[in-house]
Design an enzyme around this catalytic site. Structure first.
Site: not given
Length: 277
Positions: A149, A162
């Site tokens: 990501s 995350y």
């Protein structure tokens, strides 16, 4: 393009984790459209079967398997099932399974949430690479796509678990790419910003998904299908990093050129957004 002149994404024998929805489903369906046979794995077998059924209804070949990527024995069993179900040895692995966690500062978010996120987002990819990379190297040809990501380098506030796990996936991918150089195995790491998937709504976002993020997804989120197609094209070219959106590439450059300024700016924007909620 690989040594025999064949694109790896064409008629691949593929394993896709997290194939029950979102980017994973998009990868599975795109590979099937390109003539590939796909083992669709997901912790939710019903969702994985839905993806396999969609592929078969469109004339493709697919099988569904339940797999918890955070458990090493599950990933080892997945490799055995791939050997048994796929018509040819696996030559493409897409480590996609992931979850979204955030909404609290480091020190406030629970260690349980940290462990849950690490298990799926990071250990899941480690397990996938650990099990399949030696097999691909032994074959002398293949590909691994790891889904990270922009969070892997953007380090946005309130997304600690995350961010950390996706940064780990980026580092793992770069290391593996160096180790497989010259072996016939290509490694590609996908680092998108906002994609129209359910990762935020199905994860553990404390306080709910911020309205600004929901609106951002609605206005700027690209389709999972376009991201999958772009990434497979990059893999065929032997490209390591895939930043499919303009904003991802701008963040990448800003972080590297002006790291201190970028970090202060990210913190300020986060506080301003919180004040407006």
């Amino acid at each position: 393009m690989f040594g025999n002149g064949k694109k790896l994404s064409t008629r691949a024998s593929a394993v896709v984790t997290g194939a029950g929805s979102g980017i994973g489903r998009a990868f599975a369906e795109e590979l099937a459209r390109r003539g590939g046979a796909v083992l669709c794995s997901d912790i939710n077998l019903v969702s994985a079967q839905e993806t396999a059924d969609r592929i078969e209804a469109a004339g493709g070949r697919a099988w569904a398997v339940k797999c918890d990527v955070s458990v090493r024995s599950d990933m080892e069993a997945l490799a055995e099932q791939a050997d048994a179900l796929l018509p040819e040895p696996v030559n493409l692995v897409i480590n996609n399974a992931g979850v979204g966690v955030g909404g609290k500062n480091i020190g406030e978010i629970s260690l349980e949430d940290w462990e849950w996120t690490m298990g799926i987002n990071l250990w899941g990819v480690i397990h996938g690479c650990h099990v399949f990379a030696p097999r691909l190297k032994a074959q002398g040809r293949g590909g691994i796509i790891n889904v990270a990501s922009t969070a892997s380098f953007a380090a946005a506030p309130l997304m600690g678990p995350y961010n950390v796990t996706k940064a780990g996936v980026l580092a793992l991918s770069e290391t593996l790419a160096a180790e497989t150089a010259g072996t016939g195995v290509n490694v590609t790491v996908l680092c998108p910003t906002v994609v129209n998937t359910n990762i935020f709504t199905s994860g553990r976002i404390h306080g709910g998904v911020p309205p600004v993020l929901s609106r951002l997804i609605e206005l700027t989120g690209v389709s999972a299908e376009s991201v999958a197609a772009t990434t497979l094209k990059a893999l065929d070219r032997g490209q390591l990093h895939v930043l499919p959106q303009f904003d991802a590439r701008m963040i990448w450059r800003a972080k590297r050129l002006l790291p201190a300024t970028y970090t202060r700016g990210a913190g300020l924007l986060s506080r301003l957004a919180a004040a407006k909620r």
